[in-house]
Design a protein around this motif. Sequence first.
Motif, mmCIF file in Angstrom:
data_model
loop_
_atom_site.group_PDB
_atom_site.id
_atom_site.type_symbol
_atom_site.label_atom_id
_atom_site.label_comp_id
_atom_site.label_asym_id
_atom_site.label_seq_id
_atom_site.Cartn_x
_atom_site.Cartn_y
_atom_site.Cartn_z
ATOM 1 N N ALA A 18 0.852 -1.192 0.000
ATOM 2 C CA ALA A 18 0.000 0.000 0.000
ATOM 3 C C ALA A 18 0.883 1.235 0.000
ATOM 4 O O ALA A 18 1.960 1.249 0.623
ATOM 5 N N LYS A 19 0.426 2.268 -0.684
ATOM 6 C CA LYS A 19 1.175 3.515 -0.754
ATOM 7 C C LYS A 19 0.210 4.664 -0.984
ATOM 8 O O LYS A 19 -0.644 4.590 -1.874
ATOM 9 N N GLY A 20 0.327 5.706 -0.179
ATOM 10 C CA GLY A 20 -0.561 6.853 -0.333
ATOM 11 C C GLY A 20 -2.008 6.444 -0.122
ATOM 12 O O GLY A 20 -2.377 5.865 0.897
ATOM 13 N N THR A 21 -2.865 6.712 -1.097
ATOM 14 C CA THR A 21 -4.292 6.417 -0.996
ATOM 15 C C THR A 21 -4.648 5.094 -1.676
ATOM 16 O O THR A 21 -5.817 4.798 -1.867
ATOM 17 N N PHE A 22 -3.649 4.300 -2.024
ATOM 18 C CA PHE A 22 -3.916 3.078 -2.779
ATOM 19 C C PHE A 22 -3.434 1.829 -2.047
ATOM 20 O O PHE A 22 -2.385 1.841 -1.388
ATOM 21 N N ILE A 23 -4.221 0.763 -2.183
ATOM 22 C CA ILE A 23 -3.847 -0.564 -1.729
ATOM 23 C C ILE A 23 -3.690 -1.438 -2.975
ATOM 24 O O ILE A 23 -4.543 -1.433 -3.867
ATOM 25 N N TYR A 24 -2.596 -2.182 -3.020
ATOM 26 C CA TYR A 24 -2.323 -3.069 -4.147
ATOM 27 C C TYR A 24 -2.544 -4.504 -3.694
ATOM 28 O O TYR A 24 -1.856 -5.001 -2.799
ATOM 29 N N GLY A 25 -3.530 -5.163 -4.289
ATOM 30 C CA GLY A 25 -3.925 -6.480 -3.841
ATOM 31 C C GLY A 25 -3.097 -7.597 -4.434
ATOM 32 O O GLY A 25 -2.470 -7.447 -5.490
ATOM 33 N N LYS A 26 -3.120 -8.751 -3.754
ATOM 34 C CA LYS A 26 -2.453 -9.933 -4.280
ATOM 35 C C LYS A 26 -3.138 -10.440 -5.537
ATOM 36 O O LYS A 26 -2.579 -11.267 -6.261
ATOM 37 N N ASP A 27 -4.362 -9.932 -5.801
ATOM 38 C CA ASP A 27 -5.078 -10.288 -7.028
ATOM 39 C C ASP A 27 -4.598 -9.481 -8.235
ATOM 40 O O ASP A 27 -5.110 -9.630 -9.347
ATOM 41 N N GLY A 28 -3.616 -8.607 -8.012
ATOM 42 C CA GLY A 28 -3.072 -7.803 -9.096
ATOM 43 C C GLY A 28 -3.822 -6.510 -9.350
ATOM 44 O O GLY A 28 -3.428 -5.718 -10.207
ATOM 45 N N LYS A 29 -4.887 -6.263 -8.579
ATOM 46 C CA LYS A 29 -5.692 -5.058 -8.776
ATOM 47 C C LYS A 29 -5.238 -3.929 -7.856
ATOM 48 O O LYS A 29 -4.661 -4.158 -6.792
ATOM 49 N N THR A 30 -5.538 -2.708 -8.277
ATOM 50 C CA THR A 30 -5.254 -1.513 -7.480
ATOM 51 C C THR A 30 -6.564 -0.963 -6.939
ATOM 52 O O THR A 30 -7.546 -0.821 -7.674
ATOM 53 N N TYR A 31 -6.579 -0.636 -5.650
ATOM 54 C CA TYR A 31 -7.808 -0.168 -4.985
ATOM 55 C C TYR A 31 -7.594 1.230 -4.398
ATOM 56 O O TYR A 31 -6.590 1.476 -3.718
ATOM 57 N N LEU A 32 -8.530 2.110 -4.672
ATOM 58 C CA LEU A 32 -8.533 3.437 -4.060
ATOM 59 C C LEU A 32 -9.118 3.301 -2.660
ATOM 60 O O LEU A 32 -10.276 2.892 -2.493
ATOM 61 N N ASP A 33 -8.319 3.604 -1.655
ATOM 62 C CA ASP A 33 -8.693 3.335 -0.267
ATOM 63 C C ASP A 33 -9.278 4.592 0.381
ATOM 64 O O ASP A 33 -8.545 5.506 0.746
ATOM 65 N N PHE A 34 -10.601 4.613 0.526
ATOM 66 C CA PHE A 34 -11.266 5.714 1.220
ATOM 67 C C PHE A 34 -11.724 5.282 2.614
ATOM 68 O O PHE A 34 -12.749 5.722 3.120
ATOM 69 N N THR A 35 -10.899 4.411 3.240
ATOM 70 C CA THR A 35 -11.124 4.024 4.633
ATOM 71 C C THR A 35 -9.970 4.466 5.525
ATOM 72 O O THR A 35 -10.144 4.656 6.716
ATOM 73 N N SER A 36 -8.776 4.580 4.948
ATOM 74 C CA SER A 36 -7.553 4.920 5.710
ATOM 75 C C SER A 36 -7.367 4.009 6.918
ATOM 76 O O SER A 36 -6.940 4.456 7.984
ATOM 77 N N GLY A 37 -7.700 2.717 6.747
ATOM 78 C CA GLY A 37 -7.560 1.800 7.882
ATOM 79 C C GLY A 37 -8.509 2.138 9.013
ATOM 80 O O GLY A 37 -8.167 2.019 10.185
ATOM 81 N N ILE A 38 -9.718 2.572 8.664
ATOM 82 C CA ILE A 38 -10.744 3.085 9.594
ATOM 83 C C ILE A 38 -10.247 4.360 10.277
ATOM 84 O O ILE A 38 -10.211 4.473 11.508
ATOM 85 N N GLY A 39 -9.848 5.317 9.473
ATOM 86 C CA GLY A 39 -9.464 6.630 9.991
ATOM 87 C C GLY A 39 -8.134 6.658 10.694
ATOM 88 O O GLY A 39 -7.909 7.512 11.559
ATOM 89 N N VAL A 40 -7.231 5.743 10.339
ATOM 90 C CA VAL A 40 -5.938 5.633 11.015
ATOM 91 C C VAL A 40 -4.818 6.274 10.201
ATOM 92 O O VAL A 40 -4.059 7.104 10.707
ATOM 93 N N CYS A 41 -4.700 5.887 8.939
ATOM 94 C CA CYS A 41 -3.605 6.383 8.091
ATOM 95 C C CYS A 41 -3.984 7.737 7.501
ATOM 96 O O CYS A 41 -4.224 7.867 6.291
ATOM 97 N N ASN A 42 -4.027 8.752 8.345
ATOM 98 C CA ASN A 42 -4.474 10.078 7.914
ATOM 99 C C ASN A 42 -3.525 10.711 6.903
ATOM 100 O O ASN A 42 -3.917 11.609 6.160
ATOM 101 N N LEU A 43 -2.290 10.243 6.876
ATOM 102 C CA LEU A 43 -1.323 10.733 5.887
ATOM 103 C C LEU A 43 -1.139 9.733 4.755
ATOM 104 O O LEU A 43 -0.190 9.852 3.968
#
Length: 385
Positions: A18-43
């Motif tokens: 994961a980097k910035g606002t994106f999570i990279y899955g083992k399925d090869g897909k890229t996901y835009l993360d609008f959870t921030s780990g339930i409000g944890v990764c604010n940066l």
Amino acid sequence: MSHLFPTYSKWEIEPESAKGTFIYGKDGKTYLDFTSGIGVCNLGHCQEEVKTAVEQQLNKFWHVSNMFPIDLQEKTAALLTKASGLDVVFFANSGAEANEAAIKLARKATGKTKILTFLQSFHGRTFATMSATGQDKIKQGYGPMLETFEYLLYNDLTALKEKIKDDVAAVMLEVIQGEGGVHPAKKEFLQEVEALCKENGVLLIIDEIQTGIGRTGKPFGFQHYQIKPDIISVAKGLANGIPVGAIVADGKLKEVFGPGSHGTTFGGNPIAMAAAAKTLEIIFKEAFLEEVQQKSTFLFSLLQQKLASIQMVKEIRGIGLMIGIELDQSVSNILGELRSEGLIVLNAGDNVIRLLPSLNTSKEEIEKAVFTLEKALNIYAKTTV
């Protein structure tokens, strides 16, 4: 077979990185993360300055215990007190532990045991914080709760005026009920709560676990309401993903937590303090918080423009980058559809989509998220007509 307790219903995505606002899955897909780990990764994920601070401390020492003076604890505490207007800090490991400390401090300081909380609140899953929570669903199967908590209707002054008496130690609340559906407090309600607490010698505890550390566009959520609590609890965004929690309190309470009164083995751990100090240095800058407010205005405007007219959307609400989209139906299937489209969001209760993007998410990422939401909700709206 999993060797884990099934306490969480796992999503179908397994992260590879994961980097910035994106999570990279083992399925090869890229996901835009609008959870921030339930409000944890604010940066955002793996923020470079926080990563460097942690690495530097890893090369010094990891743990020595709280019997030693630790400069990073003092530095982090100074950042928290300056930003909050309060005076003293106790470090723990999580939000639940922070709320436990707040409850203990209030009871010990006042010599009273009753604490008023609110229906649909959420304060944690330890026994005391579960008892403080105003949601029956998380208490099922555990037998009688602690009897010292009483639950009132949120944003209702009539109920509070009837219950706040000399035997009450504290009123405990969230300025935005997060798990309860993203419901912000009304300004007149919170200001009257503060006044009633002062009149009756009652401490005011604000649970800032989810609303603190810049999430609402100010250092802490209570600062939107022109009030000053006696105690706040913080965690989640405090160290951008490294486990830590804290309470920050008025100086009049300092001597209540004297030697031997409370403690923790890992709280204030040097690794967590390195992450927290750097996180706070970045987030508490005025220019950074101004950008959060600008992004909030942009996101709310876009959500209203694109989603408000969709029949199933009942309300869009929140403060800063903590937003709830209430629907007229359960959101569980919609969240799965959004993940399949590359957007990860949360629920808040059964019928609210909760958005908690990183505070430094870009406008392009915001536009992409809203486009994906619009597409999915329009599809569901057509199939439910």
